[in-house]
Design a protein around this motif. Structure first.
Motif, short mmCIF file in Angstrom:
data_model
loop_
_atom_site.label_atom_id
_atom_site.label_comp_id
_atom_site.label_asym_id
_atom_site.label_seq_id
_atom_site.Cartn_x
_atom_site.Cartn_y
_atom_site.Cartn_z
N ALA A 127 0.84 -1.21 0.00
CA ALA A 127 0.00 0.00 0.00
C ALA A 127 0.87 1.25 0.00
O ALA A 127 0.54 2.25 -0.66
CB ALA A 127 -0.92 0.00 1.22
N HIS A 128 1.98 1.20 0.74
CA HIS A 128 2.86 2.37 0.79
C HIS A 128 3.59 2.55 -0.54
O HIS A 128 3.83 3.68 -0.98
CB HIS A 128 3.84 2.23 1.96
CG HIS A 128 3.14 2.11 3.30
ND1 HIS A 128 3.71 1.54 4.40
CD2 HIS A 128 1.87 2.47 3.67
CE1 HIS A 128 2.85 1.58 5.40
NE2 HIS A 128 1.73 2.11 4.98
N GLU A 129 3.93 1.44 -1.18
CA GLU A 129 4.55 1.55 -2.51
C GLU A 129 3.56 2.15 -3.51
O GLU A 129 3.93 2.97 -4.35
CB GLU A 129 5.04 0.17 -2.98
CG GLU A 129 6.26 -0.30 -2.19
CD GLU A 129 6.84 -1.60 -2.73
OE1 GLU A 129 6.21 -2.22 -3.63
OE2 GLU A 129 7.92 -1.99 -2.25
N ALA A 130 2.30 1.73 -3.38
CA ALA A 130 1.26 2.28 -4.28
C ALA A 130 1.08 3.77 -4.04
O ALA A 130 0.94 4.56 -4.99
CB ALA A 130 -0.06 1.53 -4.07
N MET A 131 1.10 4.18 -2.78
CA MET A 131 0.97 5.62 -2.46
C MET A 131 2.12 6.41 -3.07
O MET A 131 1.92 7.47 -3.67
CB MET A 131 0.97 5.83 -0.94
CG MET A 131 -0.26 5.28 -0.25
SD MET A 131 -0.09 5.33 1.55
CE MET A 131 -0.61 7.01 1.91
N GLN A 187 9.68 10.35 4.42
CA GLN A 187 10.76 10.62 3.45
C GLN A 187 10.62 9.71 2.23
O GLN A 187 10.84 10.13 1.09
CB GLN A 187 12.12 10.41 4.12
CG GLN A 187 12.36 11.39 5.26
CD GLN A 187 13.67 11.13 5.98
OE1 GLN A 187 14.69 11.73 5.67
NE2 GLN A 187 13.64 10.21 6.94
N PHE A 188 10.24 8.44 2.48
CA PHE A 188 10.04 7.48 1.39
C PHE A 188 8.90 7.93 0.48
O PHE A 188 9.04 7.96 -0.75
CB PHE A 188 9.73 6.11 2.02
CG PHE A 188 9.26 5.07 1.05
CD1 PHE A 188 10.16 4.42 0.22
CD2 PHE A 188 7.92 4.70 0.99
CE1 PHE A 188 9.74 3.44 -0.66
CE2 PHE A 188 7.49 3.72 0.11
CZ PHE A 188 8.40 3.09 -0.72
N LEU A 189 7.78 8.31 1.08
CA LEU A 189 6.59 8.64 0.28
C LEU A 189 6.81 9.88 -0.57
O LEU A 189 6.34 9.95 -1.71
CB LEU A 189 5.38 8.84 1.20
CG LEU A 189 4.85 7.58 1.87
CD1 LEU A 189 3.83 7.93 2.95
CD2 LEU A 189 4.23 6.64 0.83
#
Ligand SMILES: NC(=O)c1ccc[n+]([C@@H]2O[C@H](COP(=O)([O-])OP(=O)(O)OC[C@H]3O[C@@H](n4cnc5c(N)ncnc54)[C@H](O)[C@@H]3O)[C@@H](O)[C@H]2O)c1
Length: 325
Positions: A127-131, A187-189
């Protein structure tokens, strides 16, 4: 033979999440070091060799990489020993209980030139990769703010040896334990680094010597703000894992995605967004294996030390005396 992992500290997160993650990633749990006989018996039941100390495990030369999951104050010794032995190491968050330890670990890894990663498993939640992909595609316009709630209930007697409530071993309380994930995720997002931080702690409910809650606010280099509410005093039956990214053109909301397991829900302007299935720990172990074997991947010692510096700066906020009930 698959990729051979050694685990230093075979407690909760190692047994429940890292060991199954290694198996799912096609790796092999070759060896475990833990002074606790019950932990060693659990490792042997999985077919791993078990040693009472990290030195004994390293002397056996039976691993391709180490995963460090001891209490925080022991991360430094394990990472320094791994670096001295020339072994790649994936070390649990927070990098260390003190900034001096984190800087010393970084120096040891730089000197050895070995691969290093901090175990920010939540980067690997689908989900975080998709965001992140949606933000990169401009689907929410210019990102303005990341708003995080990541909280749980952790009483003084949470487990037999509750090192998380011991300032010397944990380095702090809810802030030190839970904020690393949010600081890294923001930071990742946004593909951006932190440029400033401030924090306030509380000692509100739990009777121990570390903070049982904190609020942090960070500004990223590009100008977006991030707020984090982390807590050990949050009733577990109430919503407590929420991640929002607000932009000039929309809002992404992830519920119950922050944590160690797959699942949760993702919404874009209120509409559900499907995302791939996948266990964040298994994906993290697979990613680190790839990083070690091919050099490809988003692990970065310097980025993680920088995050540790911001974490410890926030953790310098004073702990207020608990008000009388
Ligand atoms: N990424 C995540 O989501 C996540 C989740 C939980 C914990 N963690 C981190 O993982 C680490 C461990 O947390 P936990 O909840 O599993 O703790 P735990 O107390 O359940 O396990 C720690 C283990 O380390 C062992 N140990 C103690 N001294 C040792 C030594 N000198 N050498 C080797 N082993 C030793 C203990 O016997 C125990 O088995 C912490 O740094 C914590 O912050 C990360």
């Amino acid at each position: 033979m698959g990729f051979r992992w050694g685990i230093i500290g075979f407690g909760w997160v190692a047994r429940d999440h890292a060991a199954p993650g290694i198996e799912a990633a096609g790796g092999m749990l070759a060896a475990v070091a833990d002074p606790d006989p019950a932990a060693r018996a659990a490792a042997e039941a999985l077919g791993a060799r078990a040693f009472p100390s990290p030195d004994a495990l390293l002397a056996a030369r039976c691993c391709d990489a180490l995963y460090v999951a001891t209490p925080n104050h022991l991360h430094r010794a394990a990472v320094e020993a791994a670096a001295a032995a020339g072994l790649p190491v994936l070390c649990e968050k927070p990098m260390a209980a003190t900034l001096a330890d984190a800087e010393a670990m970084a120096q040891a890894v730089r000197r050895a030139g070995t691969p290093y990663g901090t175990a920010f498993d939540q980067r690997h939640h689908p989900a975080h990769e998709a965001m992140r992909a949606m933000i990169r595609e401009g689907r929410i316009g210019t990102p303005v703010a990341v708003r995080i709630v990541y909280a749980c209930w952790l009483g003084p007697g949470w487990c037999a040896d509750n090192w998380r409530a011991d300032p010397a071993r944990a380095g702090g309380g809810a802030l030190m334990d839970l904020a690393p994930h949010g600081l890294d995720l923001a930071q990742f997002l946004l593909d951006d680094g932190i440029a400033d931080i401030a924090a306030l702690k509380q000692s509100r409910v739990q009777d121990y010597a570390v903070d049982d809650g904190a609020m942090l606010v960070a500004r990223l280099a590009g100008g977006a703000l991030a707020s984090l509410h982390v807590a050990y005093n949050h009733p577990e039956h109430l919503p407590r894992r929420r991640l929002e990214v607000l932009g000039t053109g929309g809002l992404l909301l992830a519920e119950d995605t922050m944590g160690q397991v797959a699942g949760g829900r993702l919404f874009h302007d209120g509409a559900p967004v499907p995302f791939a299935d996948g266990d964040p720990f298994a994906r993290q172990m697979a990613a680190f294996q790839r990083f070690v074997t091919t050099g490809q991947g988003e692990f970065s010692l310097e980025r993680d030390v920088a995050t540790a510096r911001w974490l410890h700066a926030a953790n310098a906020a004073p702990l207020p005396v608990r008000a009388a009930a």
